[in-house]
Design a protein around this motif. Structure first.
Motif, PDB file in Angstrom:
ATOM      1  N   ARG A 284       0.833  -1.202   0.000  1.00  0.00           N
ATOM      2  CA  ARG A 284       0.000   0.000   0.000  1.00  0.00           C
ATOM      3  C   ARG A 284       0.868   1.253   0.000  1.00  0.00           C
ATOM      4  N   TYR A 285       0.433   2.262  -0.792  1.00  0.00           N
ATOM      5  CA  TYR A 285       1.199   3.513  -0.830  1.00  0.00           C
ATOM      6  C   TYR A 285       0.377   4.723  -0.373  1.00  0.00           C
ATOM      7  N   LEU A 286      -0.948   4.561  -0.219  1.00  0.00           N
ATOM      8  CA  LEU A 286      -1.803   5.675   0.166  1.00  0.00           C
ATOM      9  C   LEU A 286      -2.491   5.376   1.496  1.00  0.00           C
ATOM     10  N   TYR A 287      -2.387   6.309   2.440  1.00  0.00           N
ATOM     11  CA  TYR A 287      -2.949   6.117   3.780  1.00  0.00           C
ATOM     12  C   TYR A 287      -3.795   7.327   4.168  1.00  0.00           C
ATOM     13  N   THR A 288      -4.904   7.027   4.852  1.00  0.00           N
ATOM     14  CA  THR A 288      -5.836   8.074   5.251  1.00  0.00           C
ATOM     15  C   THR A 288      -6.298   7.831   6.675  1.00  0.00           C
ATOM     16  N   GLN A 289      -7.130   8.748   7.144  1.00  0.00           N
ATOM     17  CA  GLN A 289      -7.714   8.574   8.471  1.00  0.00           C
ATOM     18  C   GLN A 289      -8.580   7.321   8.455  1.00  0.00           C
ATOM     19  N   GLY A 290      -8.541   6.550   9.514  1.00  0.00           N
ATOM     20  CA  GLY A 290      -9.305   5.307   9.588  1.00  0.00           C
ATOM     21  C   GLY A 290      -8.823   4.549  10.796  1.00  0.00           C
ATOM     22  N   SER A 291      -7.969   3.573  10.537  1.00  0.00           N
ATOM     23  CA  SER A 291      -7.369   2.820  11.650  1.00  0.00           C
ATOM     24  C   SER A 291      -6.173   3.595  12.161  1.00  0.00           C
ATOM     25  N   ASP A 292      -6.406   4.815  12.572  1.00  0.00           N
ATOM     26  CA  ASP A 292      -5.284   5.677  12.927  1.00  0.00           C
ATOM     27  C   ASP A 292      -4.971   5.671  14.408  1.00  0.00           C
ATOM     28  N   THR A 293      -5.756   4.950  15.190  1.00  0.00           N
ATOM     29  CA  THR A 293      -5.451   4.876  16.610  1.00  0.00           C
ATOM     30  C   THR A 293      -4.792   3.549  16.915  1.00  0.00           C
ATOM     31  N   CYS A 294      -3.864   3.558  17.839  1.00  0.00           N
ATOM     32  CA  CYS A 294      -3.152   2.334  18.186  1.00  0.00           C
ATOM     33  C   CYS A 294      -4.072   1.372  18.915  1.00  0.00           C
ATOM     34  N   GLY A 295      -3.919   0.092  18.584  1.00  0.00           N
ATOM     35  CA  GLY A 295      -4.704  -0.927  19.264  1.00  0.00           C
ATOM     36  C   GLY A 295      -4.223  -1.096  20.699  1.00  0.00           C
TER      37      GLY A 295
END
Length: 515
Positions: A284-295
């Motif tokens: 993957r080369y593109l990242y957005t807001q979504g799973s942006d919090t640490c588990g």
């Protein structure tokens, strides 16, 4: 190339000026007008750098033309040439900030000197404008850089009192560009930054701002809070152009919208964290807001699993070893909700456990290999290293399981786990799939003891431990260590330690009190 407009109602005069311009090879595009009205219409439609005009002309004379043009194009360079040596005309020319007033017939040297002076003035003015723009752009970028790096808006306002910072309130979203290599520091020098901007500008709006953050990061700031799907389309086209232009892998992260410069530092930090997920997703080369919090990481749960793996290695249980390692990998593989730093630390510990169990283990080799984990770009690289090491360990265990020592280790483990139960040569032989006679011979060969003697030693050591560390009755210790007859137990104990269990406890208690 600069542009000059020659205005004169006499064509011969215009031709003469054109001839001189060509003769001296001045870098000028030449336009012509036959009167002041025609000249003004031309200059209304397009800009010129120099107006070279006669004074006496029909419809609109040269002085009137220059006055109107000065309002239209304040920076235009004006040169009058006239057959009238009239002081009033000269005064008018001076009031209009004319460069020169040349008399007809034109003196060629004076003409040449005048044009050279005008071209030099235009060039210097352009350079000054470029410097001012560069200085302003630098100042804006510097302020934005500070804001992104969490300098408070209040401090920026205080530090730049003389700077108009209203531009900070125009930005609504950002796009972070990340390279693995020193891309912006080495390739994009001062001379080639424009090349980079030229590569990306067709994708971007005119008011998009670019900031060079560090050798591997660049940031684009947008003045619109564009919906995510549109931003993703922009990012994909941008990635395509950059890949084709520079042939290097880059990653992009789209921020969430923001509406105040005070939020820019926080939003940038969040956007940068999106890129941490690339460790788990190599394609993957593109990242957005979504799973942006640490588990939520549960080190205790992972520690239990690591201890199970250690036990599997001790017991040489290959099936369970593979299952437990697979569980640990599955938990973190393709899961971008965890800190990649913690994941690297966790699997470094697992690697150490596996390597220490190999017969040719060297600590220096471990440090060399573990260092690689902290430089891996993707989790899949860690998995490959774990799989490779596990294969070596499994091969070693399987080879050991074919050796006599493995059978003796299994028997030893069983005796220590079941010393309070019924034990016999036949029972133990069944556990390791050997004949009683062969096991007996093998055991003596490997340990120097017969099995029955070895069992008795284990039971007596355990009985001694219980006498010293507990208040259990001797009648209870006897069955707990595998003896059903207390008299026989006491006799066996006295044979090994030269005293009865009761006296042994008394002597030990007395010695402890004296100390």
């Amino acid at each position: 190339m600069y542009r000059i407009l020659i205005t004169d109602d006499e064509k011969d005069e215009r031709d003469a000026i054109r001839f001189l311009l060509h003769k001296y090879r001045f870098p000028l595009t030449v336009m012509e007008a036959a009167n002041g009205k025609e000249a003004f219409e031309l200059l209304t439609a397009q800009k010129a750098d120099i107006l070279f005009t006669d004074i006496k002309m029909p419809f609109l004379n040269g002085i009137e033309l220059a006055g109107k043009v000065r309002e239209l194009q304040p920076d235009i360079q004006i040169i009058f040439f006239s057959g009238y040596d009239d002081f009033e005309y000269v005064k008018e020319a001076l009031s209009l900030r004319a460069v020169n007033y040349i008399l007809k017939p034109v003196n060629t040297e004076e003409f040449k000197k005048t044009i050279l002076t005008v071209l030099d003035a235009i060039s210097r003015k352009e350079q000054e404008a470029l410097k001012q723009k560069a200085s302003l752009d630098f100042m804006k970028n510097h302020i934005l850089y500070q804001l992104i790096n969490n300098t408070s808006l209040e401090n920026i306002i205080e530090a730049y009192k003389d700077v108009d910072i209203t531009f900070l309130y125009t930005y609504r979203s950002m796009l972070l560009i990340q390279y693995e290599s020193d891309f912006f520091g080495s390739r994009l020098t001062k001379d080639t930054t424009q090349e980079f901007l030229s590569a990306v500008s067709p994708v971007l709006s005119r008011d998009t701002c670019y900031i060079n953050l560090n050798p591997s990061q660049g940031l684009l700031l947008f003045t619109e809070a564009t919906e995510l799907k549109k931003m993703e389309a922009i990012a994909e086209e941008l990635h395509k152009r950059l890949t084709e232009q520079y042939h290097q892998v880059c990653y992009l992260a789209i921020s969430k919208p923001f509406f105040s410069p005070e939020d820019m530092g926080k939003v940038f930090n969040e956007t940068e964290m999106y890129l941490e997920k690339r460790f788990f997703f190599p394609g993957r080369y593109l990242y957005t807001q979504g799973s942006d919090t640490c588990g939520i990481i549960d080190p205790e749960e992972d520690d239990i699993l690591l201890k199970s793996i250690e036990k599997d290695i001790q017991l040489k249980d290959v099936y369970s070893l593979k299952q437990n390692i697979a569980m640990l990998i599955q938990k973190y593989e393709n899961q971008a909700t965890f800190s990649h730093i913690y994941v690297r630390y966790l699997f470094t510990g697992l690697l150490q456990t596996l390597l220490q169990s190999l017969t040719n283990y060297e600590e220096s080799a471990f440090w060399q290999i573990s260092e690689r984990i902290y430089h891996f770009k993707y989790f899949s690289d860690i998995r490959s290293l774990i799989d490779e090491t596990l294969d070596k360990l499994v091969t070693q265990i399987e080879q050991e399981q074919q050796s006599p020592k493995h059978a003796i280790n299994l028997v030893d483990q069983y005796i220590r786990a079941h010393y309070g139960e019924e034990l016999s040569l036949n029972i133990l032989a069944d556990k390791v799939y050997l004949t009683p006679r062969y096991l007996s011979s093998l055991f003596i060969q490997e340990t120097g003891f017969g099995i029955n003697r070895y069992i008795k030693n284990i039971r007596m050591e355990k009985a001694k431990e219980l006498l010293i560390t507990t208040n259990m009755k001797i009648s209870d210790i006897c069955p707990s260590v595998g003896y059903s007859n207390i008299s026989y137990f006491c006799k066996s104990f006295q044979e090994d330690f030269g005293t009865t269990p009761d006296k042994y406890r008394q002597n030990h208690s007395q010695l402890r009190n004296e100390v």
